[in-house]
Design an enzyme around this catalytic site. Sequence first.
Site, PDB file in Angstrom:
ATOM      1  CB  SER B 221      -4.809  33.096   6.191  1.00  0.00           C
ATOM      2  OG  SER B 221      -5.430  33.224   5.018  1.00  0.00           O
ATOM      3  CG  HIS B 301     -13.555  30.825   3.595  1.00  0.00           C
ATOM      4  ND1 HIS B 301     -13.440  30.195   2.313  1.00  0.00           N
ATOM      5  CD2 HIS B 301     -12.486  31.646   3.794  1.00  0.00           C
ATOM      6  CE1 HIS B 301     -12.219  30.469   1.943  1.00  0.00           C
ATOM      7  NE2 HIS B 301     -11.520  31.215   2.709  1.00  0.00           N
ATOM      8  CG  HIS B 325      -2.746  29.230   4.450  1.00  0.00           C
ATOM      9  ND1 HIS B 325      -3.715  28.667   3.805  1.00  0.00           N
ATOM     10  CD2 HIS B 325      -1.927  28.189   4.364  1.00  0.00           C
ATOM     11  CE1 HIS B 325      -3.834  27.473   3.577  1.00  0.00           C
ATOM     12  NE2 HIS B 325      -2.606  27.033   3.937  1.00  0.00           N
TER      13      HIS B 325
END
Lengths: 353, 353
Positions: B221, B301, B325
């Site tokens: 990513s 996250h 990603h």
Amino acid sequence: MSTAEQPPSIESAIPPHLLDPARRPKHRPGTYTPPYPSFSARFDQKVTAVVMAYLGVQARDPSDPRLVGELGALREALAREDGPVSWDRAAYTDAEGYYTVISIAYWDDPAAFREWNRAHGEPWIAPGHPTEGLGFFLELVLPSIERVETVFSAPERPEGVAGTAYGFSGTIEEHFYWGSARDRLPAAQRDPLWADGDSTLTETGPVRSVVLHRNACLIRSGQDITETGPTEREFYLAEVEPVLREGMDFLVAEGATIGCLDNRYMTVLDEADAPTDRTFGMSWWRELSALEEWAASHPSHLRIYGAGMRHLSGFGGDTRLRLYHEVTVPSGAEQRFVYAGCHDRTGVLKAVR
Amino acid sequence: MSTAEQPPSIESAIPPHLLDPARRPKHRPGTYTPPYPSFSARFDQKVTAVVMAYLGVQARDPSDPRLVGELGALREALAREDGPVSWDRAAYTDAEGYYTVISIAYWDDPAAFREWNRAHGEPWIAPGHPTEGLGFFLELVLPSIERVETVFSAPERPEGVAGTAYGFSGTIEEHFYWGSARDRLPAAQRDPLWADGDSTLTETGPVRSVVLHRNACLIRSGQDITETGPTEREFYLAEVEPVLREGMDFLVAEGATIGCLDNRYMTVLDEADAPTDRTFGMSWWRELSALEEWAASHPSHLRIYGAGMRHLSGFGGDTRLRLYHEVTVPSGAEQRFVYAGCHDRTGVLKAVR
């Protein structure tokens, strides 16, 4: 190994007779244990559908003297031998300022409901019934049992549709992670439950009837602080309730932009129609995925979730706060809404006009 | 309607020849439009599998003079006519303090890879190759094309496996909501991609080989600030990058507790092996759902996501930050890892020892 040392048994929220071997929940069955236990209501195997009848009255003036009489008569009808298996009553004031009392009655047999309804439900919403300043409605959901799921933080004190269940499951596996409501719904094992078709609105004089599109989604999500001690109660009222209320207000004001058709943040009433320490939100959504996205992504719900987690983790095993919810995804034929003499923004009326 | 007025076309991230009519993404196909456009790499229909070869070298001393020679020789091997379709190189210092450079090479034909590998890949990890202070590894993933998905914020400048693609899709539908990575993965149309089986570790002298269980999950990513102007660059470096780094550090330190087998936060190197303005995280997970849960639920996250959203919404149409990603879920036979002379906590070694 003594009984006390045995690991807690864990089971699917979906009862064995409704389990589909082809289902594919987020986690392989048997491999996931949520960080704290939750439980689902268990219905008798012979129950193929339940009935949820939301019998509401709205009053422009909350002190309208006719309200007491209407609510008393309905209470008698609901208490009859041929009445619902369980019912409760809750109140709130809607965004238009109308005081609204909804008696929510549950049956585990649609035929029994129809019998009662002919004598007591239909008159409630009859064209002659509404009079100036009062409106009556029946929001009726009759989902097949595959289209209902429940989750409770404790395997006791059933609320909502669980009042018609015989008891609770053991600790369930499909809980805690985003997407778990879908994994608990038997119908979602093979069906993505996408919204389908159009809603219809029929007007006959003062009576307006709505049938929503297929796979609209209803959630009733409640909290009970009856058993909390002073410290926990104060924490809930200071740290959790205001955040919950803010999220409920968001859904009322702006829910339409994210697929929320209606939201009510209600307080359960006792047998004297006085407020209790039990509250719930009930909301209709365009489809399950819209509810899922609000829950997993929207700041207004993430704040509620965060406040709830702080409560649960702070009180740990001493927690006396009880939480539950029920999610229902009726087919198009499994719901209908009748509003008699109600204002234009009552319930799902605002979403279809 | 003029061309300019036509609504943007929207399509599935899954290319037409891999679309399964029985799939059930979160939203009914054709009914969801993400709030901003994203794009997937498109591979030629004849491509049935791709190869991702992570050729790494780790040095206890980053100024080890042998490193330059090793990296130069590998660069020559990768630049050969019979080399990969695309490749890049990136560096980081691991938690044990070893400077690590990984050359990541991509093929769209496993047979072509095998040919090159016999001459140039196998010697990289040969038992005689490692010497005191240097370790070599090959982390090899050869997923069928159904087991790879990509998403790009702009339909240009392919990175990673997209370097072997012929171009990009139009605006894709499966994006923005939690769970969209799964909806983009062709293999997930019918398979829940649960982790299955055990990992194996084989030791032969200084060479240790790992085959992970079936359906482990790799994500790469990345972010590219090459094209940003001074204001956007400063915002990214002050407000986004530190939060991203903190999340990457969490995965390194505590990822094992949530199913993250390994994480590297790397900086892409240029042709002179000097750092560029492009970085990426690459991590291995026990299974896709563990990655999904970290993404949708974990504070580390959610902070990254929030910082990224503030960046994108703040700069709007002026955004020059590029994001992408790729997520890969190889079967058990589609990955293997060889570590020659590497320390015990290199890559996924730490997760299987």
